[in-house]
Design a protein around this motif. Structure first.
Motif, PDB file in Angstrom:
ATOM      1  N   ILE A 111       0.808  -1.157  -0.011  1.00  0.00           N
ATOM      2  CA  ILE A 111      -0.041  -0.083   0.101  1.00  0.00           C
ATOM      3  C   ILE A 111       0.910   1.241  -0.065  1.00  0.00           C
ATOM      4  CG2 ILE A 111      -0.272   0.289   2.553  1.00  0.00           C
ATOM      5  CD1 ILE A 111      -3.282   0.726   2.009  1.00  0.00           C
ATOM      6  N   TRP A 112       2.303   0.919   0.303  1.00  0.00           N
ATOM      7  CA  TRP A 112       2.894   2.259   0.544  1.00  0.00           C
ATOM      8  C   TRP A 112       3.899   2.692  -0.848  1.00  0.00           C
ATOM      9  CZ3 TRP A 112       7.700   0.040  -0.794  1.00  0.00           C
ATOM     10  CH2 TRP A 112       8.014  -1.117  -0.239  1.00  0.00           C
ATOM     11  N   ILE A 231      20.530  -3.395   1.593  1.00  0.00           N
ATOM     12  CA  ILE A 231      19.682  -2.414   1.098  1.00  0.00           C
ATOM     13  C   ILE A 231      20.409  -0.996   1.349  1.00  0.00           C
ATOM     14  CG2 ILE A 231      17.439  -1.443   1.149  1.00  0.00           C
ATOM     15  CD1 ILE A 231      17.560  -4.082  -0.592  1.00  0.00           C
ATOM     16  N   LEU A 232      20.903  -0.951   2.457  1.00  0.00           N
ATOM     17  CA  LEU A 232      21.619   0.394   2.916  1.00  0.00           C
ATOM     18  C   LEU A 232      22.587   0.620   2.012  1.00  0.00           C
ATOM     19  CD1 LEU A 232      21.383   0.147   6.658  1.00  0.00           C
ATOM     20  CD2 LEU A 232      19.614   1.396   5.464  1.00  0.00           C
ATOM     21  N   ARG A 262      13.442   0.461  -0.805  1.00  0.00           N
ATOM     22  CA  ARG A 262      12.683  -0.084  -0.009  1.00  0.00           C
ATOM     23  C   ARG A 262      11.764  -1.147  -0.591  1.00  0.00           C
ATOM     24  NH1 ARG A 262       7.408   2.577   3.090  1.00  0.00           N
ATOM     25  NH2 ARG A 262       6.918   0.992   4.312  1.00  0.00           N
ATOM     26  N   TYR A 263      11.477  -0.675  -1.923  1.00  0.00           N
ATOM     27  CA  TYR A 263      10.666  -1.815  -2.749  1.00  0.00           C
ATOM     28  C   TYR A 263      11.394  -2.915  -3.231  1.00  0.00           C
ATOM     29  CZ  TYR A 263       7.202  -3.708  -6.108  1.00  0.00           C
ATOM     30  OH  TYR A 263       6.376  -4.513  -6.734  1.00  0.00           O
ATOM     31  N   VAL A 264      12.650  -2.693  -3.711  1.00  0.00           N
ATOM     32  CA  VAL A 264      13.569  -3.809  -3.862  1.00  0.00           C
ATOM     33  C   VAL A 264      13.823  -4.724  -2.734  1.00  0.00           C
ATOM     34  CG1 VAL A 264      16.016  -4.243  -4.825  1.00  0.00           C
ATOM     35  CG2 VAL A 264      14.770  -2.465  -5.652  1.00  0.00           C
ATOM     36  N   GLY A 265      14.130  -4.331  -1.458  1.00  0.00           N
ATOM     37  CA  GLY A 265      13.913  -4.961  -0.407  1.00  0.00           C
ATOM     38  C   GLY A 265      12.969  -5.889  -0.010  1.00  0.00           C
ATOM     39  N   GLY A 269      12.758 -10.173  -0.158  1.00  0.00           N
ATOM     40  CA  GLY A 269      12.186 -10.964   1.074  1.00  0.00           C
ATOM     41  C   GLY A 269      12.715 -10.344   2.544  1.00  0.00           C
ATOM     42  N   VAL A 270      13.392  -8.802   2.375  1.00  0.00           N
ATOM     43  CA  VAL A 270      13.828  -8.656   3.799  1.00  0.00           C
ATOM     44  C   VAL A 270      12.582  -8.238   4.381  1.00  0.00           C
ATOM     45  CG1 VAL A 270      14.939  -6.343   4.637  1.00  0.00           C
ATOM     46  CG2 VAL A 270      15.778  -7.364   2.544  1.00  0.00           C
ATOM     47  N   ASP A 271      12.332  -8.604   5.740  1.00  0.00           N
ATOM     48  CA  ASP A 271      11.489  -8.242   6.966  1.00  0.00           C
ATOM     49  C   ASP A 271      11.003  -6.803   6.723  1.00  0.00           C
ATOM     50  OD1 ASP A 271       9.557  -8.300   8.972  1.00  0.00           O
ATOM     51  OD2 ASP A 271      10.730 -10.016   9.986  1.00  0.00           O
ATOM     52  N   GLU A 272       9.647  -6.668   6.672  1.00  0.00           N
ATOM     53  CA  GLU A 272       9.395  -5.208   6.462  1.00  0.00           C
ATOM     54  C   GLU A 272       9.598  -4.488   8.050  1.00  0.00           C
ATOM     55  OE1 GLU A 272       5.995  -3.751   3.948  1.00  0.00           O
ATOM     56  OE2 GLU A 272       5.417  -5.829   4.170  1.00  0.00           O
ATOM     57  N   ARG A 273       9.513  -5.526   8.913  1.00  0.00           N
ATOM     58  CA  ARG A 273       9.765  -4.835  10.446  1.00  0.00           C
ATOM     59  C   ARG A 273      11.065  -4.155  10.557  1.00  0.00           C
ATOM     60  NH1 ARG A 273       9.279  -8.157  15.986  1.00  0.00           N
ATOM     61  NH2 ARG A 273      10.340  -6.916  17.166  1.00  0.00           N
ATOM     62  N   ILE A 274      12.248  -4.701   9.871  1.00  0.00           N
ATOM     63  CA  ILE A 274      13.356  -4.072   9.768  1.00  0.00           C
ATOM     64  C   ILE A 274      13.901  -3.442   8.541  1.00  0.00           C
ATOM     65  CG2 ILE A 274      14.457  -5.714  11.662  1.00  0.00           C
ATOM     66  CD1 ILE A 274      15.851  -7.048   9.271  1.00  0.00           C
ATOM     67  N   LEU A 275      12.909  -3.432   7.407  1.00  0.00           N
ATOM     68  CA  LEU A 275      13.184  -2.636   6.385  1.00  0.00           C
ATOM     69  C   LEU A 275      12.797  -1.068   6.502  1.00  0.00           C
ATOM     70  CD1 LEU A 275      13.859  -2.985   3.390  1.00  0.00           C
ATOM     71  CD2 LEU A 275      11.559  -3.307   2.990  1.00  0.00           C
ATOM     72  N   PRO A 276      13.782  -0.188   6.387  1.00  0.00           N
ATOM     73  CA  PRO A 276      13.643   1.254   6.627  1.00  0.00           C
ATOM     74  C   PRO A 276      12.583   1.959   5.736  1.00  0.00           C
ATOM     75  CG  PRO A 276      16.122   0.793   6.716  1.00  0.00           C
ATOM     76  CD  PRO A 276      15.365  -0.676   6.136  1.00  0.00           C
ATOM     77  N   ALA A 277      11.907   2.588   6.091  1.00  0.00           N
ATOM     78  CA  ALA A 277      10.639   3.420   5.117  1.00  0.00           C
ATOM     79  C   ALA A 277      10.866   4.769   4.819  1.00  0.00           C
ATOM     80  CB  ALA A 277       9.390   3.395   6.296  1.00  0.00           C
ATOM     81  N   ASN A 278      11.985   5.151   5.047  1.00  0.00           N
ATOM     82  CA  ASN A 278      12.543   6.610   4.632  1.00  0.00           C
ATOM     83  C   ASN A 278      13.860   6.832   4.977  1.00  0.00           C
ATOM     84  OD1 ASN A 278      12.300   7.594   7.704  1.00  0.00           O
ATOM     85  ND2 ASN A 278       9.981   7.669   7.385  1.00  0.00           N
ATOM     86  N   GLU A 279      14.218   8.091   4.720  1.00  0.00           N
ATOM     87  CA  GLU A 279      15.927   8.446   4.846  1.00  0.00           C
ATOM     88  C   GLU A 279      16.420   8.472   6.441  1.00  0.00           C
ATOM     89  OE1 GLU A 279      19.099  11.607   3.571  1.00  0.00           O
ATOM     90  OE2 GLU A 279      16.884  12.532   3.760  1.00  0.00           O
TER      91      GLU A 279
END
Length: 415
Positions: A111-112, A231-232, A262-265, A269-279
């Motif tokens: 959704i994001w 991803i970072l 973020r979308y590539v991550g 399969g990177v867990d969204e709980r640890i996947l950064p949402a913004n800068e």
């Protein structure tokens, strides 16, 4: 945590790869990030628990697909994946449950997701041209070797000199695919490459976990925390390296690059709980990666030297050999400038005065960037030049090195 985390194979407290965030030398780094973020990035006890668990977690959806490979005739699993990627999962008659679960996740549009930010992130990546390759190779990839445990999967491939060139080609193919405008749309090359790299990582993880030499105190091979760190490397670390050269980015442009990765991550399969949402999230995560990074070791040096020496390989004739040595020195100088002398020494990089070349040229780059910002149409022209440069160079590298760009693990190299 979500279903992305598996049952842990051992007590997270037994990990020997986790650095102490309160160790000497981190105070200044913490103060810098606290100033940049306007809040304290030091991981809490609860966050440290998540970090340790993430280091002991694979990618259940991709791991299940790789397990499925072993239950089918050789090559059949990959053919099913390729068909699902090219024609959609519904094109398969009675697909295996593991494949259905994987494609249920990747075909779900978060959704994001903001396609305008995806487009802008790709345009920024094109605009910087071959400077992007310099930063990714000699800051992001090179710096990633400083964490000895995280780099172990690469060491286990053996033949480091050969594999350094292979990794450069594979990384270049992957980066070009996912940063091509529109490339992350369903059915496009960026989308497919992200999924194929994800499954390649799962295959490598499976092989290493079966190896008698793999020590679980290093964590899972290619685990969740290290995947988030990658991803970072492609987002905020990439931007930091470019800014060190004098490139200028608006806040929206920086957020766009972070959103792209973020979308590539998500696809990888990177867990969204640890996947950064913004800068800001990404910078906080970067501090936590730095604060918990383990010790460098002999493999750090071996990998660093192998990556640096890639500039010297496949050079025929005196002129080419001279150009190779010049490239080697300039790249080593950039790594030493951006990562620091202590890190460069651990990586086995030569001490060279070319580290002063890069900050010396930055004011010129800033001037060019200010002219770009003031000139209508400059961004479009630089995008065209950047696309031409990297799409012209990459096929020549693949042909010269006879490289494989199918993202298939080389099983016979595993020790």
């Amino acid at each position: 945590m979500t279903a992305m985390l598996q049952k842990l194979p051992l007590d997270p407290a037994s990990l020997n790869r986790v650095g102490d965030p309160a160790r000497p030398g981190m105070n200044k780094v913490r103060a810098l990030f606290k100033w940049m973020l306007d809040s304290d990035p030091q991981p809490t006890e609860g966050q440290m628990k998540v970090i340790r668990e993430s280091m002991l977690s694979g990618d259940p959806l991709a791991d299940a697909v790789v397990a499925m490979y072993g239950q089918l005739p050789a090559g059949k699993g990959r053919k099913l994946v390729d068909q699902a990627l090219e024609q959609g999962i519904d094109s398969l008659h009675n697909p295996p449950q593991a494949l259905l679960a994987l494609f249920r996740q990747i075909d779900h549009e978060p959704i994001w997701l903001d396609r305008e930010l995806l487009r802008l992130g790709c345009e920024v990546s094109y605009r910087v041209g071959m400077s992007g390759e310099l930063v990714l190779r000699n800051m992001s990839l090179m710096g990633g070797y400083l964490a000895g445990a995280a780099a172990k999967p690469l060491v286990f491939t053996g033949q480091l000199d050969r594999m350094a060139n292979r990794r450069l080609i594979e990384t270049g193919k992957f980066w070009m695919d996912v940063t091509t405008p529109g490339g992350l749309e369903r059915g496009e090359e960026g989308f497919k490459s992200a999924v194929r790299v994800r499954l390649m990582h799962a295959q490598v993880r499976s092989m290493l976990l079966k190896s008698d030499s793999w020590d679980m105190r290093w964590g899972y091979p290619l685990n969740q925390w290290d995947s988030m760190g990658t991803i970072l490397e492609f987002s905020v670390i990439f931007l930091t390296g470019l800014r060190s050269l004098g490139y200028l980015f608006s806040r929206r442009e920086r957020e766009a690059v972070v959103h792209l990765w973020r979308y590539v991550g998500y696809l990888m399969g990177v867990d969204e709980r640890i996947l950064p949402a913004n800068e800001k999230d990404s910078m906080r995560a970067l501090y936590q990666v730095m604060a918990t990074i383990g010790e460098s070791d002999d493999d750090t040096r071996r990998l660093g030297e192998a990556l640096a020496n890639a500039s010297l390989q496949n050079r025929d004739g005196g002129v080419q050999q001279y150009l190779g040595r010049l490239e080697y020195t300039l790249r080593a100088g950039y790594s030493r400038y951006i990562l620091g002398d202590e890190a460069a020494d651990k990586l086995g990089l030569p001490r060279t005065l070319t580290k002063y070349f890069w900050p010396a040229q930055a004011p010129v780059r800033v001037g060019l960037e200010l002219a770009r910002i003031a000139t209508p149409g400059a961004n479009k022209a630089l995008m065209w030049l950047g696309e031409k440069a990297r799409k012209g160079q990459f096929p020549r590298q693949v042909k010269k090195l006879k490289a494989d760009t199918t993202f298939t693990p080389v099983k016979k190299l595993f020790r």
